[in-house]
Design an enzyme around this catalytic site. Structure first.
Site, PDB file in Angstrom:
ATOM      1  N   TYR A  64       0.836  -1.190   0.000  1.00 35.25           N
ATOM      2  CA  TYR A  64       0.000   0.000   0.000  1.00 35.25           C
ATOM      3  C   TYR A  64       0.875   1.246   0.000  1.00 35.25           C
ATOM      4  O   TYR A  64       1.483   1.605   1.003  1.00 35.25           O
ATOM      5  CB  TYR A  64      -0.942   0.008   1.212  1.00 35.25           C
ATOM      6  CG  TYR A  64      -1.735  -1.274   1.396  1.00 35.25           C
ATOM      7  CD1 TYR A  64      -2.013  -2.117   0.324  1.00 35.25           C
ATOM      8  CD2 TYR A  64      -2.194  -1.651   2.656  1.00 35.25           C
ATOM      9  CE1 TYR A  64      -2.726  -3.289   0.494  1.00 35.25           C
ATOM     10  CE2 TYR A  64      -2.920  -2.821   2.835  1.00 35.25           C
ATOM     11  CZ  TYR A  64      -3.171  -3.641   1.758  1.00 35.25           C
ATOM     12  OH  TYR A  64      -3.883  -4.805   1.944  1.00 35.25           O
ATOM     13  N   LEU A 215     -17.303  -5.840   3.430  1.00 34.25           N
ATOM     14  CA  LEU A 215     -18.464  -5.100   2.917  1.00 34.25           C
ATOM     15  C   LEU A 215     -18.499  -5.134   1.393  1.00 34.25           C
ATOM     16  O   LEU A 215     -19.041  -4.231   0.744  1.00 34.25           O
ATOM     17  CB  LEU A 215     -18.434  -3.653   3.425  1.00 34.25           C
ATOM     18  CG  LEU A 215     -18.393  -3.511   4.951  1.00 34.25           C
ATOM     19  CD1 LEU A 215     -18.352  -2.048   5.364  1.00 34.25           C
ATOM     20  CD2 LEU A 215     -19.579  -4.222   5.593  1.00 34.25           C
ATOM     21  N   PHE A 219     -19.545  -2.289  -1.628  1.00 33.62           N
ATOM     22  CA  PHE A 219     -20.823  -2.500  -2.305  1.00 33.62           C
ATOM     23  C   PHE A 219     -21.974  -2.516  -1.308  1.00 33.62           C
ATOM     24  O   PHE A 219     -23.043  -1.936  -1.559  1.00 33.62           O
ATOM     25  CB  PHE A 219     -20.783  -3.822  -3.083  1.00 33.62           C
ATOM     26  CG  PHE A 219     -21.859  -3.939  -4.127  1.00 33.62           C
ATOM     27  CD1 PHE A 219     -21.602  -3.611  -5.447  1.00 33.62           C
ATOM     28  CD2 PHE A 219     -23.128  -4.364  -3.789  1.00 33.62           C
ATOM     29  CE1 PHE A 219     -22.599  -3.704  -6.409  1.00 33.62           C
ATOM     30  CE2 PHE A 219     -24.134  -4.457  -4.740  1.00 33.62           C
ATOM     31  CZ  PHE A 219     -23.862  -4.125  -6.059  1.00 33.62           C
TER      32      PHE A 219
END
Length: 336
Positions: A64, A215, A219
């Site tokens: 990341y 989740l 969405f």
């Protein structure tokens, strides 16, 4: 005072809140805001608020940024390191210029290099939970795990885990060094690790399940009603689940989930997190905003009835096609 439940992650001694904080969206990846723009100050406030509510489990990875997310977490935890449980991952190769090569590297030498870099970026001398992010198909898993085991012996890592791996790989790895956790995408919209028998393997070996994207990559929040709602550079545009006719089929499923949530006077997201918690798994929903971390942690206290659980799983039973979770190239690197 803590408002979050604690659970054992695996059977090696690591105790965690049953809802953690996924930090990926707080940073760019390879120069792209793949989940929309993030504000560093608000991201740090989100980490601090999570801790205030007992949510001290932070999930990151050297991918990341690359590396920027670990550095952000370093700022957030500075002066209070021991209050947090830090999980990070390695395996996507990053060169000395801090550039992603988009190759996988699980060689012994790279394991040592990667952990030292993460320790430095996190501003700490130990990592609580260290994962192999993706299997290197050119390196035996036994070699990678042995190198990770050495890190435990050296005190640089507390516990080890894997991400997106098959039952066969889990067993090979666990024979070398006990695994504490395996991370995989898991949500009401993504239950392939049940279908593939991976959860059964983990339960047999008493290895914890860490559900990322619980989740459905946002969405289930209901904020995305059309594919066009996603920014042009949002990587979800590349995911079949968010494309064309499949997208609108999934909206119909989501609307049924919302009906149950409305009955409980909670959000669909909270319902989805409570469903995962009911299975004894650790969910790590990603957010970069205080209000959402508060809502997520509220879900840790929810108890769903057997009827509610059955109704939820009947909306999207095993085998329901909701669209692949990655594009074709991404699917080649999961469950190896």
């Amino acid at each position: 005072m803590s408002t979050i439940k604690k659970v054992n992650l695996g059977n090696q001694g690591l105790v965690v809140p049953n809802i953690g904080l996924g930090c990926m969206g707080m940073s760019q990846i390879a120069g792209n805001d793949i989940y929309g723009k993030a504000d560093e100050t608000e991201s740090i406030q989100t980490i601090h608020r999570s801790l205030e509510l007992g949510g001290n489990f932070l999930d990151t990875a050297d991918l990341y940024g690359p590396l920027k997310n670990e550095r952000l977490i370093s700022k957030a935890i500075k002066g209070n390191r021991d209050a947090y449980i830090i999980a990070t991952k390695f395996g996507f190769e990053i060169n000395d210029n801090e550039e992603l090569t988009w190759q996988f590297n699980g060689k012994k030498e790279y394991v040592k290099k990667a952990v030292e870099r993460s320790l430095k970026n996190l501003g700490t001398d130990y990592i609580d939970l260290y994962y192999l992010h993706r299997v290197d198909p050119n390196t035996p898993i036994e070699e990678t795990i042995q190198a990770m085991s050495d890190l435990v012996k050296e005190g640089k890592v507390g516990y080890i885990g894997l991400s997106e791996v098959s039952s066969e790989t889990i067993r090979k790895a666990h024979n070398i060094h006990p695994l504490t956790a395996v991370q995989s995408e898991y949500s009401l919209f993504e239950r392939s690790i049940e279908e593939d028998g991976i959860i059964k393997t983990l339960q047999e070996l008493q290895i914890g399940v860490v559900a990322y994207s619980p989740l459905g990559r946002g969405f289930i929040s209901g904020e995305i009603q059309h594919p066009q709602d996603l920014a042009e550079n949002d990587f979800r545009r590349t995911i079949p689940r968010f494309q064309g006719e499949q997208f609108y089929k999934n909206i119909e499923l989501l609307n049924e989930i919302k009906l149950i949530a409305d009955e409980r006077k909670i959000t669909a997201s909270q319902l989805a997190l409570a469903w995962i918690a009911s299975k004894g798994f650790l969910a790590i929903p990603g957010t970069k905003r205080v209000k959402y971390v508060e809502q997520n942690i509220e879900a840790s206290q929810l108890i769903l009835t057997t009827e509610e659980l059955n109704r939820l799983e009947n909306i999207i039973p095993l085998g329901t096609i909701t669209g692949n979770r990655y594009d074709e190239s991404g699917m080649k690197s999961v469950n190896l």
